[in-house]
Scaffold this motif. Sequence first.
Motif, PDB file in Angstrom:
ATOM      1  N   PHE A 150      -1.991  -7.531  -7.020  1.00  0.00           N
ATOM      2  CA  PHE A 150      -1.729  -6.259  -8.266  1.00  0.00           C
ATOM      3  C   PHE A 150      -1.351  -6.718  -9.828  1.00  0.00           C
ATOM      4  O   PHE A 150      -0.481  -7.440 -10.320  1.00  0.00           O
ATOM      5  CB  PHE A 150      -1.132  -5.187  -7.797  1.00  0.00           C
TER       6      PHE A 150
ATOM      7  N   PHE B  54       5.388  -1.329   1.546  1.00  0.00           N
ATOM      8  CA  PHE B  54       3.663  -1.356   2.584  1.00  0.00           C
ATOM      9  C   PHE B  54       3.145  -1.502   3.242  1.00  0.00           C
ATOM     10  O   PHE B  54       2.783  -3.320   3.335  1.00  0.00           O
ATOM     11  CB  PHE B  54       2.767  -0.632   0.829  1.00  0.00           C
TER      12      PHE B  54
ATOM     13  N   GLN C 129     -16.910  -4.906  -6.150  1.00  0.00           N
ATOM     14  CA  GLN C 129     -17.373  -5.537  -5.480  1.00  0.00           C
ATOM     15  C   GLN C 129     -18.059  -7.133  -6.091  1.00  0.00           C
ATOM     16  O   GLN C 129     -17.865  -8.254  -6.213  1.00  0.00           O
ATOM     17  CB  GLN C 129     -17.768  -5.470  -3.831  1.00  0.00           C
TER      18      GLN C 129
ATOM     19  N   TYR D  93      -6.090   1.889  -7.753  1.00  0.00           N
ATOM     20  CA  TYR D  93      -4.820   2.323  -6.974  1.00  0.00           C
ATOM     21  C   TYR D  93      -4.271   3.813  -8.337  1.00  0.00           C
ATOM     22  O   TYR D  93      -3.903   3.698  -8.580  1.00  0.00           O
ATOM     23  CB  TYR D  93      -4.152   1.919  -6.709  1.00  0.00           C
TER      24      TYR D  93
ATOM     25  N   ARG E  25      -9.268  -9.201  -6.711  1.00  0.00           N
ATOM     26  CA  ARG E  25      -9.149 -10.118  -4.600  1.00  0.00           C
ATOM     27  C   ARG E  25     -10.809 -10.956  -4.742  1.00  0.00           C
ATOM     28  O   ARG E  25     -11.335 -10.640  -5.016  1.00  0.00           O
ATOM     29  CB  ARG E  25      -9.761  -8.592  -3.455  1.00  0.00           C
TER      30      ARG E  25
ATOM     31  N   PRO F 230       3.243  -4.604  -6.636  1.00  0.00           N
ATOM     32  CA  PRO F 230       3.032  -4.384  -5.125  1.00  0.00           C
ATOM     33  C   PRO F 230       3.061  -5.936  -4.847  1.00  0.00           C
ATOM     34  O   PRO F 230       2.586  -6.026  -5.785  1.00  0.00           O
ATOM     35  CB  PRO F 230       2.061  -3.799  -4.360  1.00  0.00           C
ATOM     36  N   GLN F 231       3.859  -6.823  -4.289  1.00  0.00           N
ATOM     37  CA  GLN F 231       3.203  -8.066  -4.048  1.00  0.00           C
ATOM     38  C   GLN F 231       3.201  -8.548  -2.327  1.00  0.00           C
ATOM     39  O   GLN F 231       4.157  -8.096  -1.806  1.00  0.00           O
ATOM     40  CB  GLN F 231       3.944  -9.070  -4.518  1.00  0.00           C
ATOM     41  N   LEU F 232       1.829  -9.119  -2.302  1.00  0.00           N
ATOM     42  CA  LEU F 232       2.118  -9.542  -0.337  1.00  0.00           C
ATOM     43  C   LEU F 232       2.700 -10.237  -0.195  1.00  0.00           C
ATOM     44  O   LEU F 232       3.499 -11.538  -0.350  1.00  0.00           O
ATOM     45  CB  LEU F 232       0.563 -10.336  -0.717  1.00  0.00           C
TER      46      LEU F 232
ATOM     47  N   PHE G 162      -3.483   2.224   2.796  1.00  0.00           N
ATOM     48  CA  PHE G 162      -1.805   1.975   2.913  1.00  0.00           C
ATOM     49  C   PHE G 162      -2.175   2.561   3.498  1.00  0.00           C
ATOM     50  O   PHE G 162      -1.680   4.202   3.253  1.00  0.00           O
ATOM     51  CB  PHE G 162      -1.356   1.504   1.142  1.00  0.00           C
ATOM     52  N   GLY G 163       0.051   2.977   4.078  1.00  0.00           N
ATOM     53  CA  GLY G 163       0.881   3.555   4.573  1.00  0.00           C
ATOM     54  C   GLY G 163       1.416   3.849   3.495  1.00  0.00           C
ATOM     55  O   GLY G 163       1.254   3.795   2.410  1.00  0.00           O
TER      56      GLY G 163
ATOM     57  N   TYR H 252       3.043  -5.054   1.787  1.00  0.00           N
ATOM     58  CA  TYR H 252       3.569  -5.741   0.483  1.00  0.00           C
ATOM     59  C   TYR H 252       4.884  -5.623   0.315  1.00  0.00           C
ATOM     60  O   TYR H 252       5.717  -4.330   0.370  1.00  0.00           O
ATOM     61  CB  TYR H 252       2.505  -4.362  -0.127  1.00  0.00           C
TER      62      TYR H 252
ATOM     63  N   ARG I 270      -3.639 -11.364  11.268  1.00  0.00           N
ATOM     64  CA  ARG I 270      -4.907 -11.172  11.829  1.00  0.00           C
ATOM     65  C   ARG I 270      -4.771 -10.354  13.034  1.00  0.00           C
ATOM     66  O   ARG I 270      -4.730 -11.096  13.749  1.00  0.00           O
ATOM     67  CB  ARG I 270      -6.196 -11.611  10.861  1.00  0.00           C
TER      68      ARG I 270
ATOM     69  N   TYR J  42      -7.823  -6.626   9.893  1.00  0.00           N
ATOM     70  CA  TYR J  42      -6.361  -7.431   8.964  1.00  0.00           C
ATOM     71  C   TYR J  42      -5.464  -6.861   8.378  1.00  0.00           C
ATOM     72  O   TYR J  42      -6.023  -5.409   7.723  1.00  0.00           O
ATOM     73  CB  TYR J  42      -6.980  -8.083   7.131  1.00  0.00           C
TER      74      TYR J  42
ATOM     75  N   LEU K 135      -0.359   4.126  -1.865  1.00  0.00           N
ATOM     76  CA  LEU K 135      -1.364   3.890  -2.437  1.00  0.00           C
ATOM     77  C   LEU K 135      -3.009   4.314  -2.541  1.00  0.00           C
ATOM     78  O   LEU K 135      -3.620   3.885  -1.243  1.00  0.00           O
ATOM     79  CB  LEU K 135      -1.157   2.361  -2.839  1.00  0.00           C
TER      80      LEU K 135
ATOM     81  N   ASN L 200      -7.991 -13.098   2.413  1.00  0.00           N
ATOM     82  CA  ASN L 200      -7.941 -11.371   1.797  1.00  0.00           C
ATOM     83  C   ASN L 200      -6.932 -10.832   0.472  1.00  0.00           C
ATOM     84  O   ASN L 200      -7.233  -9.602   0.538  1.00  0.00           O
ATOM     85  CB  ASN L 200      -8.145 -10.767   3.127  1.00  0.00           C
ATOM     86  N   GLU L 201      -6.305 -11.194   0.219  1.00  0.00           N
ATOM     87  CA  GLU L 201      -5.140 -11.251  -0.228  1.00  0.00           C
ATOM     88  C   GLU L 201      -6.084 -10.348  -1.745  1.00  0.00           C
ATOM     89  O   GLU L 201      -5.814 -11.017  -2.241  1.00  0.00           O
ATOM     90  CB  GLU L 201      -3.840 -12.073  -1.252  1.00  0.00           C
TER      91      GLU L 201
ATOM     92  N   TYR M  28     -10.149  -3.278  -7.908  1.00  0.00           N
ATOM     93  CA  TYR M  28     -10.078  -1.777  -7.468  1.00  0.00           C
ATOM     94  C   TYR M  28      -8.660  -1.589  -8.415  1.00  0.00           C
ATOM     95  O   TYR M  28      -8.046  -1.812  -8.767  1.00  0.00           O
ATOM     96  CB  TYR M  28      -8.995  -1.967  -5.641  1.00  0.00           C
TER      97      TYR M  28
ATOM     98  N   GLY N 274     -14.152  -8.463   5.829  1.00  0.00           N
ATOM     99  CA  GLY N 274     -16.157  -8.443   4.952  1.00  0.00           C
ATOM    100  C   GLY N 274     -15.885  -7.953   3.757  1.00  0.00           C
ATOM    101  O   GLY N 274     -15.362  -8.260   3.122  1.00  0.00           O
ATOM    102  N   SER N 275     -15.955  -6.748   3.871  1.00  0.00           N
ATOM    103  CA  SER N 275     -15.667  -6.085   2.331  1.00  0.00           C
ATOM    104  C   SER N 275     -13.906  -5.708   2.069  1.00  0.00           C
ATOM    105  O   SER N 275     -14.058  -5.268   0.851  1.00  0.00           O
ATOM    106  CB  SER N 275     -16.280  -4.573   3.019  1.00  0.00           C
ATOM    107  N   TYR N 276     -13.475  -5.274   2.709  1.00  0.00           N
ATOM    108  CA  TYR N 276     -12.121  -5.277   2.864  1.00  0.00           C
ATOM    109  C   TYR N 276     -11.610  -4.956   1.787  1.00  0.00           C
ATOM    110  O   TYR N 276     -11.428  -4.688   0.372  1.00  0.00           O
ATOM    111  CB  TYR N 276     -11.315  -6.565   1.986  1.00  0.00           C
ATOM    112  N   ILE N 277     -11.668  -2.960   2.549  1.00  0.00           N
ATOM    113  CA  ILE N 277     -10.797  -1.658   1.487  1.00  0.00           C
ATOM    114  C   ILE N 277     -10.047  -1.600   2.514  1.00  0.00           C
ATOM    115  O   ILE N 277     -10.319  -1.038   3.228  1.00  0.00           O
ATOM    116  CB  ILE N 277     -12.021  -0.931   1.997  1.00  0.00           C
ATOM    117  N   PRO N 278      -8.342  -1.592   2.182  1.00  0.00           N
ATOM    118  CA  PRO N 278      -8.093  -1.839   2.812  1.00  0.00           C
ATOM    119  C   PRO N 278      -7.541   0.474   2.454  1.00  0.00           C
ATOM    120  O   PRO N 278      -7.082   0.209   1.315  1.00  0.00           O
ATOM    121  CB  PRO N 278      -6.465  -2.460   2.324  1.00  0.00           C
TER     122      PRO N 278
END
Lengths: 113, 112
Positions: A104, B89, A50, A35, A94, B44-46, B102-103, B36, B51, B32, A43, A100-101, A33, B96-100
Motif C-alpha cells: 500500500f 483487517f 491488472q 481503495y 501487487r 496497511p501492512q501485511l 476486506f473486513g 493487514y 492459504r 487466500y 477498505l 499475493n501480497e 488498485y 489468480g486475479s486476486y481481488i481481495p
Amino acid sequence: DGGITQSPKYLFRKEGQNVTLSCEQNLNHDAMYWYRQDPGQGLRLIYYSQIVNDFQKGDIAEGYSVSREKKESFPLTVTSAQKNPTAFYLCASRLAGDRNEQFFGPGTRLTVL
Amino acid sequence: GENVEQHPSTLSVQEGDSAVIKCTYSDSASNYFPWYKQELGKRPQLIIDIRSNVGEKKDQRIAVTLNKTAKHFSLHITETQPEDSAVYFCAASKGGSYIPTFGRGTSLIVHP
C-alpha cells in the motif's frame, strides 16, 4: 518503504471540482488498485488494473475514473459526480503470480469543502 | 460476490494478554486470506497470510487459523504489547486475479 508513493498527502477541494490523486510505484508490479477508507467501513475497492491499458470497476466505482497508460502509474480522478468524496484514499500494487501480497501507498486524505 | 464479516470492531486488552480477531467469508472458492495491520496515520501492512491448503500458520507471537468447512479464519496475538495497538483487517480472495474483499477492521487497544 515499499516503493509506492501517493501525492499529495492532504488535498482540499471545493465542491463541484474534479480532482486527481497520484499513485506511482517503482516495484515493477503488474497490478494496481485504488481503495477508499472510511471509519468503520474497512477498505472498499474503487478500481483495479491488472495490466497496462486495462482496468476494471470495483465495488464503488461511481463518480470515479482512472487510467493506466504506464505500468508505474495509476491516477484516480474524483469527479463532481461522486456524492460524498471526503475520505482517505489508498493505492496498492501487487506482483502478478503466486506472490499475493499487496503493498500500500501512504494514502491521500481528500477533503471537499 | 464475496462478503467478509469481521468481529469484534473494537478489542481492548491488557498488556501480556492474548487477543483474537475472527472473520467469516461467504465464497467457498476463496483460497487466500491475508491479515493487514494499520497503525494510526500509516499504511496497511501485511502481517501474516494463509492459504486454503493449510489450517494454521504461525509467526512468532501471531498465528492464523482457517476452518474451510465453517468458512472462518482467525488471528491470534499472544503476549500483546502496546505496539500491537492498531487496526487489523482480514481479507479473502480467490487465486489468480486476486481481488481481495476486506473486513471492516478491528481496532485493538493494548493497555500498558
